[in-house]
Design an enzyme around this catalytic site. Sequence first.
Site, PDB file in Angstrom:
ATOM      1  N   SER A  23       1.085  -1.029  -0.410  1.00  0.00           N
ATOM      2  CA  SER A  23      -0.150   0.328   0.629  1.00  0.00           C
ATOM      3  C   SER A  23       0.913   1.525   0.281  1.00  0.00           C
ATOM      4  O   SER A  23       0.760   2.571  -0.298  1.00  0.00           O
ATOM      5  CB  SER A  23      -0.916   0.238   1.032  1.00  0.00           C
ATOM      6  OG  SER A  23       0.008   0.295   2.575  1.00  0.00           O
ATOM      7  N   LYS A  54      -6.287   4.397   8.299  1.00  0.00           N
ATOM      8  CA  LYS A  54      -4.954   5.321   7.829  1.00  0.00           C
ATOM      9  C   LYS A  54      -5.137   6.383   7.998  1.00  0.00           C
ATOM     10  O   LYS A  54      -4.899   7.609   8.182  1.00  0.00           O
ATOM     11  CB  LYS A  54      -4.566   4.728   6.669  1.00  0.00           C
ATOM     12  CG  LYS A  54      -4.546   3.090   6.201  1.00  0.00           C
ATOM     13  CD  LYS A  54      -3.467   2.680   5.021  1.00  0.00           C
ATOM     14  CE  LYS A  54      -3.212   1.097   5.356  1.00  0.00           C
ATOM     15  NZ  LYS A  54      -2.876   0.833   3.310  1.00  0.00           N
TER      16      LYS A  54
END
Length: 800
Positions: free
Chosen positions: A650, A693
């Site tokens: 990611s 996140k």
Amino acid sequence: MTEHLEVPAESLKLNIDLDSLTIPEISRQSDTLLGQTRAQSALEFGVAMKTPGYNIFVMGEPGTGRLSMITNYLTQFAAKQETPPSYAYVDNFEKPREPISVQLPAGQGEAFTKDIEQLIDDLLATFPSTFESPAYQQKKTAIERRFNQRYKVAIDLVDKKAEEMNVALYRDNDTITFLPIRDNKTLDDDQFAQLSQTEREAFHDHTEELEVFLGDELLELPQWRRAMVDETKQLDNDTIGLAIAPLFDELNRKYQNTDDVISYLAEFKKDIVETITDYLMPARIQEVKDITTKRLILTEQYQPNILVDYQQENGAPVIYESHPTYQNLFGRIEYMSDQGALITTYRRICSGSLHKANGGYLILDAEKILTYPFVWEGLKRALKAGKIEIESPYSEYGVNTITLKPEVIPLSVKVILVGSRDIYYLLEDMDSEFNEMFRVLSDFGNHIALTQNTIEQFIALMVKQASDSGALPLTKTAIVRLIEHSCRLSENQHRLSARINDSLEIIGEANLFCAGSGGTEIDQEQIELALSAKESRSGRIAEEILEEMTNGTILIDTAGEAIGRVNGLTVMEVGGSSFGAPARITTTVYPGSRGIVDIEREAELGQAIHSKGVMILTGYLGHCYAQQFPLAISASIALEQSYGYVDGDSASLAELCCLISALTSTPIKQGFAITGSINQYGEVQAIGGVNEKIEGFFKLCKARGLNGDHGTIIPVSNKCNLMLKQEVVDAVKQGLFTIYAVSNVNETLELLMGKTAGIMNAEGQYPEGSINFNVVSRLKEISDLAHDGEDHEDDGKDKE
């Protein structure tokens, strides 16, 4: 120019119309598995199949409510089925080490036990009083009289002959002696000694002759005595038989349709005669005076040991064995100490879960049965053979701990194994018999499609749980918050999480807060308090990391611009909790041809997927920028202040943007944080943990003061995964925080650098002054430097 990339506030979480919700009345548990249509269909098929081998493996992750939902479903299904028979063990009178199993109709086990108890009481009341009756005494006296008459006739003949020899016969009980006579008087030893030698010798001759005669006459005495004993024993047996016949006739009539009981009563009737003779005869009454002792003796010999006995109306059993050791599953034999020796009887045979579930359903935890020794092989053996055998698993290894071999019991059970996917595939790969015995797979998904039907089922389940647990009623707003929380757990606006237990736990915790405040209903406020409290309990590490970021210990910029530096977004998992936190990614570029060096991999901290993401960067650079010259670059990428293992791809989008910034000396806005993976063509791909996140970076920006310049960049394919906290949604509405969704690298570069990325034309050229044009120019420059360096090396070799 980037407004179309902004994610509107209404798309940051699921929005539910309160007016469209209806709270159903509390009803009994439905037999439908919430949102698990595939799993329910497989379960129904497996339950309906009566052919051996169609046992069921329920596959899914823990916390999805598999066990409770399956138990509820099977309980309702089994209640409509026929109740299986009861089983008991009784003594095998011919082979005591091999107890016999007795099958009875459902619900008759306890009645059979009481009938035998009553029979024992009747026997104790009947004996020994039966032997005191005049009829019995007369017959016994007649037998003894016949024996005594035979004996007397023989003795009289000897006595008559002794008189002829002037010898007296003297009887003392069974002892017979001969004495000399003089003047019709017997002589004692002194008088006998005064007789002449001739007279004494004559007496001895007569005595020898009489003893021979006596022996001849009493030659058949042992036979007479045996005949008397046999006649007495037959009289006792006949008397016992006549006394017990009415007792057994009544039981035989009651159980005439139960073959096993009739057979046992017949053996009981034969064996009880000897037991009465041993313990309940008048001659034994002085040895065993206590009625309690006599009852205990009869109970230990004849009382049936009921293993299982379900009432007729209960339906088929549904058993969950939470501790499936070998003994708990297959039964065991208990022992008792008698003068230092371990002994046992059929009455110390204990049933196992297979006995209790016989004729119904047995639910087992797959991981546990693989943990305990001998259990898995024993279970397969029992299912394949169709019988339950109680034995010691250690006997095959030279440890003989068993003294009984009970008769096997027929087994007809549907086994449901509950386990994770890893366990299922492990068994499938390592055990060739597994698929033959567990042919039905009930696959519980991790997510449940959010439809009107599943919402209604979810609400009904929450309402029923609140009622069953004694919690206060739920309001509509509380239910909406529970739905939102479930969607957040699944990380999808269109799916509920299959981890139903997590939502049920929140109800209990919210009820505590509601009761503490004196409320009468659980509202959204209490749900929020419960969720916040749960997060706080496991949030120490997250708070410490945030504090280190705000005080500058961990270097993260949230303002200004910087070259070769970008804020990536990570998710950290500690125990059962996870939280997001930004991480600084830095890149340095210099002439050379070493390629892109992943410092994390070189330090053996980068895991395989992370390393793959970094390798893709080279493919992207070559495809987009180095079509007309060789790609020659030396760069180092690092995740700063990272001291643990790093995995996942990611960060590859952030690493690429950081690399391009360092390559072109173009600064990146530090008010952004970015997450997303890329492929070699620059397409941005979805990642996991998007909510954590975003919220991790938001907390840092909020701590430093939101000013409208902060935001996060996520893949556009992750928009459906957004289930953000309300404070983030409110900040976006107020324009203090922005979330962008991108589909390719160019959109990301334009957001981060505030310049046009540039699109390649038909000639393979980028617009002059664009970001991509600058990348090509810089890469060509580095390539030329590398080529010139090679030429200088070649010239040096020629001069030599």
